[in-house]
Write a protein that holds these residues in place. Structure first.
Motif, PDB file in Angstrom:
ATOM      1  N   PRO A 156      12.770   6.527  -4.319  1.00 15.94           N
ATOM      2  CA  PRO A 156      12.966   6.913  -2.919  1.00 15.94           C
ATOM      3  C   PRO A 156      11.637   7.149  -2.227  1.00 15.94           C
ATOM      4  O   PRO A 156      10.629   7.511  -2.861  1.00 15.94           O
ATOM      5  N   VAL A 157      11.639   6.996  -0.923  1.00 17.23           N
ATOM      6  CA  VAL A 157      10.395   6.919  -0.160  1.00 17.23           C
ATOM      7  C   VAL A 157       9.484   8.124  -0.355  1.00 17.23           C
ATOM      8  O   VAL A 157       8.279   7.970  -0.586  1.00 17.23           O
ATOM      9  N   ALA A 158       9.996   9.341  -0.253  1.00 22.71           N
ATOM     10  CA  ALA A 158       9.125  10.514  -0.356  1.00 22.71           C
ATOM     11  C   ALA A 158       8.480  10.609  -1.733  1.00 22.71           C
ATOM     12  O   ALA A 158       7.307  10.995  -1.865  1.00 22.71           O
ATOM     13  N   LEU A 159       9.229  10.257  -2.761  1.00 23.87           N
ATOM     14  CA  LEU A 159       8.692  10.293  -4.122  1.00 23.87           C
ATOM     15  C   LEU A 159       7.561   9.282  -4.276  1.00 23.87           C
ATOM     16  O   LEU A 159       6.533   9.557  -4.916  1.00 23.87           O
ATOM     17  N   ARG A 160       7.735   8.107  -3.702  1.00 23.25           N
ATOM     18  CA  ARG A 160       6.696   7.075  -3.770  1.00 23.25           C
ATOM     19  C   ARG A 160       5.445   7.525  -3.023  1.00 23.25           C
ATOM     20  O   ARG A 160       4.328   7.360  -3.509  1.00 23.25           O
ATOM     21  N   PHE A 161       5.634   8.082  -1.841  1.00 25.04           N
ATOM     22  CA  PHE A 161       4.491   8.466  -1.023  1.00 25.04           C
ATOM     23  C   PHE A 161       3.667   9.569  -1.687  1.00 25.04           C
ATOM     24  O   PHE A 161       2.458   9.431  -1.878  1.00 25.04           O
ATOM     25  N   PHE A 162       4.322  10.660  -2.017  1.00 23.70           N
ATOM     26  CA  PHE A 162       3.563  11.806  -2.518  1.00 23.70           C
ATOM     27  C   PHE A 162       3.207  11.655  -3.994  1.00 23.70           C
ATOM     28  O   PHE A 162       2.140  12.111  -4.422  1.00 23.70           O
ATOM     29  N   GLY A 163       4.071  10.994  -4.765  1.00 21.88           N
ATOM     30  CA  GLY A 163       3.682  10.661  -6.130  1.00 21.88           C
ATOM     31  C   GLY A 163       2.498   9.710  -6.123  1.00 21.88           C
ATOM     32  O   GLY A 163       1.572   9.837  -6.935  1.00 21.88           O
ATOM     33  N   GLY A 164       2.516   8.761  -5.192  1.00 22.24           N
ATOM     34  CA  GLY A 164       1.398   7.830  -5.064  1.00 22.24           C
ATOM     35  C   GLY A 164       0.107   8.534  -4.702  1.00 22.24           C
ATOM     36  O   GLY A 164      -0.974   8.180  -5.195  1.00 22.24           O
ATOM     37  N   ALA A 165       0.195   9.542  -3.835  1.00 19.72           N
ATOM     38  CA  ALA A 165      -0.989  10.319  -3.483  1.00 19.72           C
ATOM     39  C   ALA A 165      -1.514  11.094  -4.682  1.00 19.72           C
ATOM     40  O   ALA A 165      -2.723  11.182  -4.911  1.00 19.72           O
ATOM     41  N   GLY A 166      -0.583  11.648  -5.476  1.00 22.32           N
ATOM     42  CA  GLY A 166      -0.991  12.341  -6.685  1.00 22.32           C
ATOM     43  C   GLY A 166      -1.660  11.405  -7.672  1.00 22.32           C
ATOM     44  O   GLY A 166      -2.679  11.745  -8.291  1.00 22.32           O
ATOM     45  N   LEU A 167      -1.093  10.214  -7.828  1.00 19.80           N
ATOM     46  CA  LEU A 167      -1.680   9.227  -8.726  1.00 19.80           C
ATOM     47  C   LEU A 167      -3.075   8.832  -8.248  1.00 19.80           C
ATOM     48  O   LEU A 167      -4.004   8.687  -9.064  1.00 19.80           O
ATOM     49  N   ALA A 168      -3.244   8.688  -6.943  1.00 16.75           N
ATOM     50  CA  ALA A 168      -4.565   8.352  -6.399  1.00 16.75           C
ATOM     51  C   ALA A 168      -5.579   9.454  -6.711  1.00 16.75           C
ATOM     52  O   ALA A 168      -6.737   9.182  -7.045  1.00 16.75           O
ATOM     53  N   HIS A 169      -5.135  10.705  -6.617  1.00 13.14           N
ATOM     54  CA  HIS A 169      -6.029  11.825  -6.935  1.00 13.14           C
ATOM     55  C   HIS A 169      -6.377  11.825  -8.421  1.00 13.14           C
ATOM     56  O   HIS A 169      -7.534  12.087  -8.803  1.00 13.14           O
ATOM     57  N   MET A 170      -5.412  11.515  -9.263  1.00 15.33           N
ATOM     58  CA  MET A 170      -5.671  11.434 -10.703  1.00 15.33           C
ATOM     59  C   MET A 170      -6.694  10.351 -11.014  1.00 15.33           C
ATOM     60  O   MET A 170      -7.635  10.566 -11.801  1.00 15.33           O
ATOM     61  N   GLU A 171      -6.528   9.214 -10.403  1.00 15.92           N
ATOM     62  CA  GLU A 171      -7.419   8.081 -10.682  1.00 15.92           C
ATOM     63  C   GLU A 171      -8.819   8.296 -10.115  1.00 15.92           C
ATOM     64  O   GLU A 171      -9.812   7.882 -10.720  1.00 15.92           O
TER      65      GLU A 171
ATOM     66  N   CYS B 199       2.139   1.769   1.815  1.00 18.69           N
ATOM     67  CA  CYS B 199       2.563   2.232   0.486  1.00 18.69           C
ATOM     68  C   CYS B 199       2.883   1.051  -0.424  1.00 18.69           C
ATOM     69  O   CYS B 199       2.498   1.045  -1.608  1.00 18.69           O
ATOM     70  N   ASP B 200       3.571   0.035   0.103  1.00 18.52           N
ATOM     71  CA  ASP B 200       3.919  -1.135  -0.696  1.00 18.52           C
ATOM     72  C   ASP B 200       2.678  -1.825  -1.254  1.00 18.52           C
ATOM     73  O   ASP B 200       2.703  -2.366  -2.369  1.00 18.52           O
ATOM     74  N   ALA B 201       1.601  -1.790  -0.477  1.00 20.05           N
ATOM     75  CA  ALA B 201       0.359  -2.438  -0.908  1.00 20.05           C
ATOM     76  C   ALA B 201      -0.360  -1.657  -1.998  1.00 20.05           C
ATOM     77  O   ALA B 201      -1.207  -2.215  -2.706  1.00 20.05           O
ATOM     78  N   LEU B 202      -0.016  -0.371  -2.142  1.00 24.31           N
ATOM     79  CA  LEU B 202      -0.757   0.491  -3.059  1.00 24.31           C
ATOM     80  C   LEU B 202       0.066   0.998  -4.226  1.00 24.31           C
ATOM     81  O   LEU B 202      -0.498   1.368  -5.272  1.00 24.31           O
TER      82      LEU B 202
END
Length: 390
Positions: free
Chosen positions: A140-155, A131-134
């Motif tokens: 907080p961790v869960a927000l970063r993980f699943f928000g990050g997944a959402g952002l990846a889907h958007m992009e 997660c840190d690399a991306l």
């Protein structure tokens, strides 16, 4: 094997629930009543919880009875309840038992999830590194993980913040008909978008599920025992699969993989292959919407729509009543709540009621198959296919 009985209590906010053992025992008693059997018929039990000391399962189950049976405590993060169900099903499939209890409960605290044991290596170290690399955001961790997944889907696929808001609003409409849901107020897409911003352009507060307390239980039996005792036979588990991470979770360079999209895909494919049932046969599903973002990613992981087609799936309203697959008629984790150990069995409760035709205002008409998806980071994914008896 058959689902002879299910039980669930209303989910509540932290600090407003009964103690975990009382919640668990109440759910067990409701499941036994639903099955029409006494506790002494149960031959094994699997108790799921994440936040609790060892043998909390015995504490909860002993309130119902102390018959000396094997009791196994289960902790598999957010997929704990479905893992207990998975083990109960295996016990019957192997012939080791003919009547097995699966119960899940959680007495949670307010606030973001975090590690309990800070004096040793975290099981999430590899996930945190990926997660840190991306993801470059301080949350907080869960927000970063699943928000990050959402952002990846958007992009990658062009989904938008409004798509996530539509999913959250849909969850609230479904939960309005669920008396066991923690939140029953209907939200509009505009209200979700206007909520306090957690991650600009990616997430508002209403797109995340809340910490919740609650319990649910299921009684699984063999066909032979059901016939002998005259138990309910309307609903059976047609297929089930559990998957864990492969190296691509960390090597794909994709936050959707970090949060379990590949685990979901592999579990779903195994279930479809084992049952001969495909995603086009599914009319109702309970999936792991810990964040609206994960529901969007999961549509594609389960094959409910094609890769990159989630936004169209949402726009066409194929995820709700009148569409192709009613997802989370219970209101899902977003509105029903997410007491970690109980969630998988709460999903079982909802889908059993749906296939019995006993879901009231939430009823999905004509459903013969129901799909359950329960995901835990760290990681494990359980996908279960339920089938209504002909």
């Amino acid at each position: 094997m058959l689902i002879a009985g299910v039980g669930m209590i209303p989910f509540t906010k932290p600090g407003q629930s009964a103690p975990y053992d009382e919640m668990g025992s109440t759910a067990i008693q409701l499941a036994l009543q639903d099955a029409g059997i006494s506790y002494d018929v149960v031959e094994q039990a699997y108790a799921g919880f994440v936040y609790g000391d060892s043998c909390s399962g015995q504490r909860a189950i002993y309130r119902t009875g102390m018959s000396g049976i094997p009791i196994v405590n289960v902790n598999n993060n957010c997929s704990t309840g479905s893992t207990a169900l998975f083990l109960a099903r295996q016990a019957i499939a192997s012939g080791a038992a003919e009547c097995v209890l699966a119960v899940g409960f959680e007495e949670m605290r307010p606030g973001a999830l975090g590690n309990v044991f800070a004096d040793r290596v975290s099981p999430f170290t590899a996930f945190d590194d990926a997660c840190d690399a991306l993801v470059d955001v301080d949350l907080p961790v869960a927000l970063r993980f699943f928000g990050g997944a959402g952002l990846a889907h958007m992009e990658k696929y062009g989904s938008t913040l409004a798509d996530f808001a539509k999913v959250r609003a849909k969850a609230s409409r479904h939960a309005a008909n669920n008396p066991l849901s923690i939140f029953r107020n209907i939200l509009t897409e505009e209200e979700v978008l206007a909520a306090p911003v957690i991650w600009p352009g990616v997430m508002t507060k209403l797109m995340a599920c809340p910490p919740t307390c609650g319990a649910a239980a299921a009684i699984l039996v063999s066909g032979r025992l059901a016939r002998r005792l005259g138990l309910r036979t309307e609903v059976r588990i047609a297929a089930q699969a559990m998957t864990t991470d492969r190296p691509n979770t960390f090597e794909a360079g994709d936050m959707m993989y970090v949060v379990g999209k590949d685990m979901t895909r592999r579990a779903a494919e195994a279930v479809y292959e084992a049952s001969g049932v495909g995603p086009k046969d599914i009319r109702v599903a309970e999936l792991h919407d810990c964040f609206a973002h994960n529901e969007v990613v999961t549509y594609e992981g389960l094959g409910l729509c094609g890769e990159g087609e989630a936004a169209k799936f949402i726009a066409d309203q194929d995820n709700t009543y009148g569409g192709r697959v009613v997802t989370n008629p219970s209101g899902g984790l977003l509105s029903k709540g997410h007491p970690l150990g109980a969630t998988g069995l709460a999903q079982c409760f909802e889908l059993t009621q749906q296939l019995r035709g006993a879901a009231g205002a939430r009823q999905v008409e004509g459903a013969r198959h129901a799909l359950q998806h329960n995901l835990g980071l760290g990681g494990a994914c359980v996908v279960t296919l339920y089938e209504r008896a002909a």
